[in-house]
Scaffold this active site. Structure first.
Site, PDB file in Angstrom:
ATOM      1  N   LYS A  61       0.851  -1.191   0.000  1.00 29.11           N
ATOM      2  CA  LYS A  61       0.000   0.000   0.000  1.00 29.11           C
ATOM      3  C   LYS A  61       0.888   1.244   0.000  1.00 29.11           C
ATOM      4  O   LYS A  61       1.952   1.256   0.647  1.00 29.11           O
ATOM      5  CB  LYS A  61      -0.887  -0.039   1.252  1.00 29.11           C
ATOM      6  CG  LYS A  61      -1.942   1.047   1.322  1.00 29.11           C
ATOM      7  CD  LYS A  61      -2.753   0.909   2.612  1.00 29.11           C
ATOM      8  CE  LYS A  61      -3.824   1.969   2.761  1.00 29.11           C
ATOM      9  NZ  LYS A  61      -4.542   1.861   4.061  1.00 29.11           N
ATOM     10  N   SER A 136      -9.538   1.979   3.292  1.00 27.60           N
ATOM     11  CA  SER A 136      -8.755   2.732   2.348  1.00 27.60           C
ATOM     12  C   SER A 136      -7.849   1.869   1.465  1.00 27.60           C
ATOM     13  O   SER A 136      -7.453   2.295   0.392  1.00 27.60           O
ATOM     14  CB  SER A 136      -7.868   3.737   3.094  1.00 27.60           C
ATOM     15  OG  SER A 136      -6.978   3.069   3.970  1.00 27.60           O
ATOM     16  N   SER A 160      -9.293  -0.441   7.469  1.00 27.00           N
ATOM     17  CA  SER A 160      -8.805  -0.344   6.090  1.00 27.00           C
ATOM     18  C   SER A 160      -8.096  -1.572   5.536  1.00 27.00           C
ATOM     19  O   SER A 160      -7.739  -1.591   4.358  1.00 27.00           O
ATOM     20  CB  SER A 160      -7.877   0.855   5.939  1.00 27.00           C
ATOM     21  OG  SER A 160      -8.631   2.019   5.891  1.00 27.00           O
TER      22      SER A 160
END
Ligand code: GLN
Length: 476
Positions: A61, A136, A160
């Site tokens: 990420k 997210s 997330s």
């Protein structure tokens, strides 16, 4: 030909160890898969084309700092920022031989539940590209689902990792707070942020957790794991006590289709030998969200103060230092970080501090206690991960409160610092439903054991229906 669509990380490791493929060939196969399918899905913000490890690839990420590879956290204010150092988790992946495949899309500063808040455009759900992948960490979750990476790392502040894994139909672990280093992670809310694995199987998830977890002298909140990670083998749940919060029945936000799949899964757990009972979390679902939306923005407003046009990223000039900072922050931050900065500075301001931030901290202590009480009677707490399946892009983008509500079920245990695992447990309206299992502090091995047994019994096919080719094998 390597079929990245169906390959688990464990299978990929075996292929490399048996020298059936080289690490470089494997990396290139994933780069090719990305070239083929990512233009539609937009999981990646950056792809590293050159193989750079002796082992299998991994996607990270974009809140995870990577030496020499641009790291933006999905924000314009960090565009062009190339870290000169590796975060501890990236360094541990490198030491384990993993080959960095690329950086995945995220809501700006990991603020959001759909990846639509990314400054670089949304990611789409591989099960239905008209829908969001969750957030997210939608980029990591969608990449793993679509066979664009064998596994990935995400970060979880209030859901997330767990929520996008649920919406994309794969396995995500939010580890116990303090077991994974935050050194080099773009900070959102430091008392909540944790990095964790996103994978196709529980065993892959456990393996990746064992690579990243453990004390790091560079992060004083980390500790050594009290016991080594055990790769789960058993297919029974005998002796395991699972608590279902009695408040769940009253939560209107939970879609009937999600509830039905959840209940079937609990029946399955009983058949595998688990003892299922009712636990009590009287405050979590009423006060978890308001508490989180004071604590997290308060910490974010402080963490985001460093983006001033001097230290990182682009600058918009002004006549004075103050004007330069204002213009840079105004141009660099999107709507959601600005909203959080305003919420956070308000909650922390003199005169309101006790009423908002102080009060939220007291509520947090109560949530810690009620989870501790529930987990003294039960080994695990189970709920659906997300109250809904993946929703259409744009559905909640204009309504921040509706977006915040996505994390109703994931937030309370995050505030309590507890580990949570999301595993795919079935389909509603043709879209994946996630089961959330919450464990005791450092209870990851119990989560893996339960998750593995359930995974075998559920037999969920990880590969999205629309990507299945005739003759391709089951992926789960
Ligand atoms: N959706 C939540 C938020 O917007 C959680 C995000 C996260 O875990 N990073 O804050």
């Amino acid at each position: 030909m390597i079929d990245t669509l169906t390959l688990s990380a464990e299978d990929a490791i075996a292929l490399v160890e048996r020298r059936e493929v080289s690490a470089a060939e494997l990396h290139t196969s994933y780069v090719d898969a990305i070239a083929e399918r990512d233009p539609e899905l937009h999981c990646f913000l950056r792809v590293v084309e050159e193989p750079n490890g002796t082992g299998i690839p991994i996607a990270l990420k974009d809140v995870i700092s990577t030496r020499g590879v641009e790291t933006t956290a999905g924000s314009r204010i960090l565009s062009g920022y190339v870290p000169v150092f590796d975060s501890t988790v990236a360094a541990r992946c490198r030491t384990a031989g993993l080959s960095l495949l690329g950086k995945t899309n995220t809501d700006e500063f990991a603020m959001g539940s759909s990846t639509e808040n990314s400054a670089f455009g949304p990611t789409r759900n591989p099960w239905d590209p008209t829908r969001v992948p969750g957030g997210s960490g939608g980029g990591s979750a969608a990449a793993v689902s679509a066979g664009l990476a064998p596994w990935a790392l995400g970060s979880d502040t209030g859901g997330s990792i767990k929520q996008p894994s649920a919406l994309c139909g794969n396995v995500g672990l939010r580890p116990t707070y303090g077991t994974v280093s935050r050194y080099g992670i773009v900070a959102f809310a430091s008392s909540l942020d944790q990095v964790g694995p996103v994978a196709r199987t529980i065993r892959d998830c456990a393996l990746l957790y064992s690579i990243i977890a453990g004390r790091d002298p560079r992060d004083a909140t980390t500790v050594e794991l009290p016991e080594p990670v055990q790769l789960p083998q058993q297919d029974r749940l005998d002796g395991l006590r699972i608590g279902i919060p009695k408040q769940l029945a009253q939560l209107a936000a939970v879609e009937p289709g999600v509830r039905a799949v959840f209940e079937q899964t609990i029946d399955l757990a009983r058949e595998l030998g688990a003892e299922v009972g009712e636990c009590d979390l009287p405050l979590s679902f009423d006060y978890g969200m308001p508490c989180y939306y004071l604590v997290a923005p308060a910490e974010a407003s402080s963490n985001l103060a460093r983006y001033d046009g001097v230290r990182y990223g682009p600058r918009v000039d002004g006549a004075t230092y103050r004007e330069m900072v204002e213009r840079t922050r105004n141009a660099g931050f999107g709507a959601e970080p600005k909203r959080r900065i305003m919420l956070g500075t308000y909650a922390l301001s003199a005169g309101y501090y006790d009423a908002f931030y102080g009060q939220a901290q007291k509520v947090r202590t109560l949530l810690i206690r009620e989870h501790r009480d529930a987990l003294s009677e039960f080994d695990l707490i189970a709920t659906p991960t997300s109250p809904t399946v993946a929703f259409p892009l744009g559905d909640k983008a204009a309504d921040p409160l509706a977006m915040y509500a996505c994390d109703l079920l994931t937030i309370p245990s995050c505030l309590a610092g507890l580990p949570g695992l999301s595993i795919p447990c079935g389909l509603s309206e043709g879209l994946p439903v996630g089961l959330q299992l919450i464990g005791r502090q450092f209870g990851e091995n119990t989560l893996f054991r339960a998750g593995h047994a359930l995974e075998g019994a559920i037999g969920f096919e990880v590969l999205p229906a629309r990507l299945r080719r005739a003759g391709s094998k089951k992926a789960s």
